[in-house]
Scaffold this motif. Structure first.
Motif, PDB file in Angstrom:
ATOM      1  N   GLN A 157       0.851  -1.184   0.000  1.00  0.00           N
ATOM      2  CA  GLN A 157       0.000   0.000   0.000  1.00  0.00           C
ATOM      3  C   GLN A 157       0.884   1.231   0.000  1.00  0.00           C
ATOM      4  O   GLN A 157       1.967   1.229   0.585  1.00  0.00           O
TER       5      GLN A 157
ATOM      6  N   PHE B  73       1.703   5.236   0.873  1.00  0.00           N
ATOM      7  CA  PHE B  73       1.402   6.278   1.851  1.00  0.00           C
ATOM      8  C   PHE B  73       2.225   7.514   1.517  1.00  0.00           C
ATOM      9  O   PHE B  73       3.293   7.401   0.926  1.00  0.00           O
TER      10      PHE B  73
ATOM     11  N   VAL C 193      -6.352   7.067  -4.328  1.00  0.00           N
ATOM     12  CA  VAL C 193      -6.346   7.801  -3.072  1.00  0.00           C
ATOM     13  C   VAL C 193      -5.251   7.223  -2.185  1.00  0.00           C
ATOM     14  O   VAL C 193      -5.140   6.004  -2.083  1.00  0.00           O
ATOM     15  N   ILE C 194      -4.432   8.062  -1.582  1.00  0.00           N
ATOM     16  CA  ILE C 194      -3.505   7.533  -0.587  1.00  0.00           C
ATOM     17  C   ILE C 194      -3.612   8.340   0.701  1.00  0.00           C
ATOM     18  O   ILE C 194      -4.011   9.502   0.699  1.00  0.00           O
ATOM     19  N   MET C 195      -3.261   7.689   1.766  1.00  0.00           N
ATOM     20  CA  MET C 195      -3.364   8.315   3.081  1.00  0.00           C
ATOM     21  C   MET C 195      -2.098   9.112   3.358  1.00  0.00           C
ATOM     22  O   MET C 195      -0.994   8.702   2.999  1.00  0.00           O
TER      23      MET C 195
END
Lengths: 158, 907
Positions: free
Chosen positions: B500, B502, B615-617
């Motif tokens: 994932q 970030f 979308v990334i956090m």
């Protein structure tokens, strides 16, 4: 845009003593969401998980430049998790206090106009998880439709 | 609220800020007619507008102030600090009324006649003649009797009150005739008042240099009063600036942010397709977007000086209240930053300035006593550094009191005593940012309530800033506030963990290193904690997936030999490394807030949409720092729990913390942890030989190094592990071969030994371990160590302690402090000793047998000597005894005895 269209239509067509619902399926259950509350319906393409978030939060996604938080109705209703991941899952787009949410469901059905006379309060023996987000039950022919209080669902989630 | 009124409030507040600053400037240099003219014009404008809007209270006060200022200007009256104070008070009154006006929309009821009277008398030059009265007014306690008297009783000609033919009566103090009012309206240029309340200055053509826009407010003010004299720098500038509603700018900013995003997306698409016909136009779009973004950002920029306007007044008032002399020096006022950031920095800065006035700058007499200029200086300086603005706040005051902060930190449980003493001073100073931390002995009106610096840091952190400080005792303190230029768009490093992606804000990233494997940076493990050796420093490491607690992260920790990426981050003075699986790119990202459903996830400060639409956090560096620290706390919690359980056992088993080390031979040796001041690893090349002893310069004094065992040799190369003991300001270093462990163990010396320097042998961790006699080494190394500091009549002490270890440990310590010690193992024996020795104090262990220790208190053979309770725990119940001291607390022991003795004598 969608919502305003629906709203104005609603104003014209709406008959006294009836309500319009979009039906969605979660597990074996048919649920109804008030037409006015739904902004759009979309299929997930990509979903970014949020590590550390509560378990019903499936993740965040990009819907036409907006960041939408996806909440899994299955988890909220205490149903077993999805086996095949989130790809292609249908979502109902709603808004709450200016924030965009997508409620993940198994499938989206049709728009129904239901008579108030068929409406009934939640049976007292209903599961608390369900009762918390249910407005009440409509007796349809051969099946029952539970109406979802989106606000409660989101607050529940909060 | 009436739109006109709202506009008036905005403008007047703006004016008042300027007046404040200028008055302080004027007070320091009363000959500056330019400044005085500015002030006069400002007050005059306020007065005029008030009249126009029908706000009589405001108008009268402003008028009275203006009259006095007019006298200053004409030179008929000299501006004294007292009279300037009066003007400042009238401005305060105006502010008060304005504040009420803002909330209620109505001018509040109230009587200003005292203030107006005082102002008028000052205008007649009476302040100087009656300094006592003036002083009373300075304290904002206007005399209610004198003023109205003065106003009404004094005859017309003397008081200057005119007959107004429109009203058919005498004018009240401060009141102006209609004719004069009319003139004021003419002077007040109200026609260009825009419609909205909150406006920001925006230049249509962006001024070429910051200097241009700095003077904006004054220039505008000048432009409005073109009928007044001077204002040479004014004319025509107002045409170049327009007022734009803040909402419009915010909206513009959001749109540009979206545009930047879309541009990024397009770029991404074209990047994958090298022959695209869109390439050239897209390049243009890209550069235009970039410029547009810059320009829009600029409209949000304001000189930092606008947030400083109130400061001179605050410093002046504080100095006056505190009886100090303080100069405020402002530098780099033209440095620009985002107005949102500016708003947020205002309050913390004001607070810090107040703190400096109150705590840092000493009283003039104290300053003179240490040879400093009586006038203290507080300096504010702002400058750009990278993508940041750095604001330095320095003072030449007393500096931070390291010892007091350390004590307080220990007392508040922020740090353990051992840690506190090994910490560098700079780190100790940072404790002032801890919640509820105040070392002020006196809570003053200004500060010292212990909410200060904590709130300051929180506020600064909220905008992604940092605050740090440097302080030298006696010389002063310097704070560094580092804040980002803007909040909307940040540069971020995109990394991957567990598949994932970030985003980590670039602001907190110090560097990227690859570690492990063939890299020069080694990853090592301490228990479960991983650390990276980076340029002679140990950097705590944590995997990103671990910090975010992504499932399965624990099992996934890579072995330390494979290469991994470490993002070195710095947050609030702590450096740490985050291990990530992949490092992608840096990108300009638009921070989007998280919905409330996920906002409870503290690890993320927001989310963003990348060029590819995903979308990334965005990771919140603060929470990651906390996660890294938490593992630390976690382990210390475990240690605490362990200590607690040990403590409980101690009641039964009498366990002790022991340092196990090796010295001369393979068999382990031990010494109680409580008697060791510090563990050091010193470079032997710094060792020196003198007088047949090995010495090292240690913390500013010479410390002898002695081998822990006669058969150990002090190393000749590399580093030598040293146990440092201190006593009476003497430190000695015990050279050991290797420090093995620290254990909690029941200490039971089974065999006495006649070997010098050993107390005996005990079984520790299943091995026979020699217990070191610290006193022996102390006396060997420093021949005079056991000489009492002051030659006094030897005092007798009876020590009742069953445990031979503590008897042997404590007796030499007591002897060293100048006591004659009779160490016995039972209370009965102690009573016998007490009978013929007449001890000044009795030390008795209460862990072993509390009830017999109580006997000491009742038996008359002790002749009333105070009985000090000895215990392994500081929480033991010892209220019957004169005092309680922990066995391992060597410092406390002597002072407690002394205290108890004195108390005993007094009683």
């Amino acid at each position: 845009m969608n919502a305003t269209a629906l709203k104005s239509e609603d104003m014209v067509v709406s008959d006294f003593g009836t309500q319009e619902f979009v039906t969605v399926h979660v597990g074996d259950q048919i649920l109804g969401v008030g037409v006015k509350e739904i902004h759009d319906v979309f299929a997930l393409s990509e979903l970014t998980p949020v590590p550390g978030a509560r378990k019903e939060i499936a993740g965040v996604l990009n819907l036409r430049g907006r960041i939408v938080t996806a909440i899994d109705a299955r988890v909220i209703l205490g149903l077993p998790p999805r086996e095949n991941g989130y790809a292609g899952v249908m979502a109902v787009g709603v808004e709450h206090k200016g924030e965009s949410y997508g409620v993940l469901v198994d499938s989206v059905g049709e728009v129904l106009r239901l008579k108030d006379s068929e409406f009934e309060a939640n049976p007292i023996n209903m599961d608390a998880k369900w009762k918390n987000i249910s407005r009440g039950i409509y007796r349809l022919e051969g099946k029952l439709l539970m109406t979802i209080d989106i606000e409660k669902l989101l607050v529940q989630s909060n | 609220m009436d739109e006109l009124l709202a506009e008036f409030l905005t403008e007047t507040n703006e004016f008042l800020e300027t007046v404040d600053t200028q008055l302080v400037q004027f007070e320091s240099d009363p000959t500056d007619s330019e400044t005085l003219n500015n002030i006069f014009r400002l007050v005059h404008t306020i007065k005029g507008t008030c009249g126009f809007l029908g706000l009589p209270r405001l108008q009268f006060v402003a008028h009275a102030g203006e009259t006095l200022l007019g006298k200053f200007r004409d030179g008929t009256i000299d501006a004294t600090p007292d009279s300037v104070q009066l003007v400042l008070e009238s401005i305060d009154r105006i502010k008060e009324i304005l504040a009420d006006l803002e909330t209620t929309g109505q001018e509040p009821e109230g009587d200003d006649s005292a203030l107006i009277g005082a102002l008028e008398r000052a205008a007649e030059g009476k302040v100087d003649a009656k300094p006592v009265e003036a002083k009373v007014e300075v304290k904002a306690e206007p005399e209610p009797v004198a003023a109205p008297d003065n106003a009404d009783a004094i005859p017309v000609d003397e008081n200057g009150n005119k007959w107004d033919k429109d009203l058919g009566r005498f004018l009240k103090p401060g009141e102006v005739s209609l004719a004069e009012l009319e003139a004021a309206f003419m002077a007040a240029d109200v026609e260009e008042i825009p419609a909205k309340a909150e406006v920001v200055e925006a230049a249509a053509p962006i001024p070429r240099n910051p200097e241009d826009r700095r003077g904006g407010t004054e220039r505008r003010a000048a432009a409005r009063d073109e009928d007044e004299d001077g204002a040479s720098k004014g004319g025509g500038v107002s045409a170049q600036t327009i007022r734009v509603n803040v909402d419009v700018l915010e909206n513009l900013m959001t749109m540009v942010s979206e545009l930047v995003l879309t541009r990024n997306q397009l770029m991404q698409m074209v990047r994958n397709n090298s022959n695209s016909e869109f390439k050239a136009p897209l390049q243009r779009l890209s550069s235009v977007t970039g410029e547009l973004q810059d320009s829009v950002m600029k409209t949000r920029m304001q000189p930092v000086g606008s947030a400083w306007k109130k400061l001179p007044r605050i410093v002046r008032d504080a100095a006056r209240d505190l009886g100090k002399k303080i100069d405020l020096v402002l530098e780099g006022e033209a440095t620009e930053l985002d107005r949102q950031v500016l708003e947020l920095i205002k309050d913390p800065l004001t607070h810090m300035i107040r703190n400096s006035c109150d705590h840092a700058i000493e009283k003039p007499a104290d300053r003179a006593a240490v040879g400093k200029n009586e006038t203290g200086t507080i300096k504010l300086n702002a400058y750009h550094e990278g993508g940041h603005i750095v604001i330095e706040l320095s003072d030449d005051g007393a500096g931070l009191n390291t010892a007091r902060i350390r004590d307080k930190a220990i007392k508040n449980g922020l740090v353990s005593e051992e840690q506190a003493w090994t910490m560098p001073d700079a780190q100790i100073h940072r404790f002032i940012f801890a919640p509820g931390f105040s070392t002020a002995q006196v809570v003053t009106n200004l500060s010292g309530r212990g909410v200060g610096m904590d709130v300051v840091r929180t506020n600064i952190k909220l905008i992604g800033g940092e605050v740090d400080l440097q302080s030298t005792e006696g010389k002063g303190t310097k704070f560094f506030i580092k804040i980002p230029l803007t909040l909307a768009i940040v540069s971020a490093l995109v990394v991957g963990a567990k598949g994932q992606r970030f985003a980590i804000p670039q602001l907190s990233v110090v560097e990227l290193v690859s570690a492990g494997g063939s890299s020069e940076h080694k990853v090592e493990t301490l228990n479960k904690a991983r650390v990276l050796r980076l340029r002679d420093r140990l950097l705590p490491l944590m995997s990103l997936s671990g910090a975010l607690s992504i499932d399965g992260a624990e099992a996934d920790i890579k072995d330390n030999n494979s290469t991994q990426f470490v993002v070195v981050m710095q947050q609030a003075g702590i450096m740490f490394g985050i291990v990530v699986d992949e490092v992608f790119d840096t990108e300009e990202i638009v921070v989007k807030p998280l919905s409330s459903a996920v906002s409870d996830v503290k690890a993320f400060s927001g989310a963003t949409i990348l060029g590819d639409g995903s979308v990334i956090m965005i990771i919140d560096p603060q929470s990651i720092a906390r996660a890294v620290g938490e593992t630390e706390e976690h382990t210390s919690e475990e240690a605490d729990a362990r200590q607690k359980s040990v403590k409980q056992e101690a009641k039964k088993d009498d366990t002790e913390s022991l340092i196990i080390f090796r010295a001369g031979g393979e068999e382990p040796k031990a010494v109680p942890l409580g008697v060791v001041t510090r563990l050091e690893d010193l470079d032997v090349s710094t060792f020196e030989q003198s007088d047949g002893k090995t010495l090292v310069q240690y913390r500013g004094s010479l410390m002898p190094i002695v081998p822990a065992d006669p058969y150990t040799n002090i190393k000749t190369s590399g580093n030598q592990p040293i146990l440092v003991f201190t006593h009476n300001d003497h430190a000695i270093g015990l050279a050991v071969d290797e420090i093995l462990d620290i254990v909690e163990e029941k200490l039971d010396i089974e065999m006495a030994t006649d070997k010098g320097g050993m107390l005996g042998v005990a079984v520790i961790k299943g091995r026979a371990t020699e217990i070191l006699d610290v006193g022996y080494h102390l006396s060997n190394a420093i021949t005079d160590w056991d000489k009492p500091v002051k030659k006094e009549e030897p005092k007798n002490i009876v020590l009742v302690e069953r445990n031979p270890f503590f008897r042997n440990l404590l007796s030499p310590l007591l002897k060293a402090a100048g006591y004659n010690v009779e160490a016995v193992d039972t209370v009965s024996a102690a009573l016998v000793c007490a009978e013929y020795q007449k001890p000044t104090a009795i030390l008795a262990d209460i862990d072993e047998d509390r009830s017999s220790a109580l006997r000491l208190l009742e038996d008359e053979r002790t002749a009333g000597a105070p009985v000090v309770a000895l215990s392994g725990s500081s929480e033991a119940d010892a209220q019957e005894f004169a005092a309680l001291v922990r066995k391992s607390d060597r410092y406390g022991l002597i002072s407690t005895i002394e205290y108890a003795t004195k108390k005993g004598l007094a009683a």
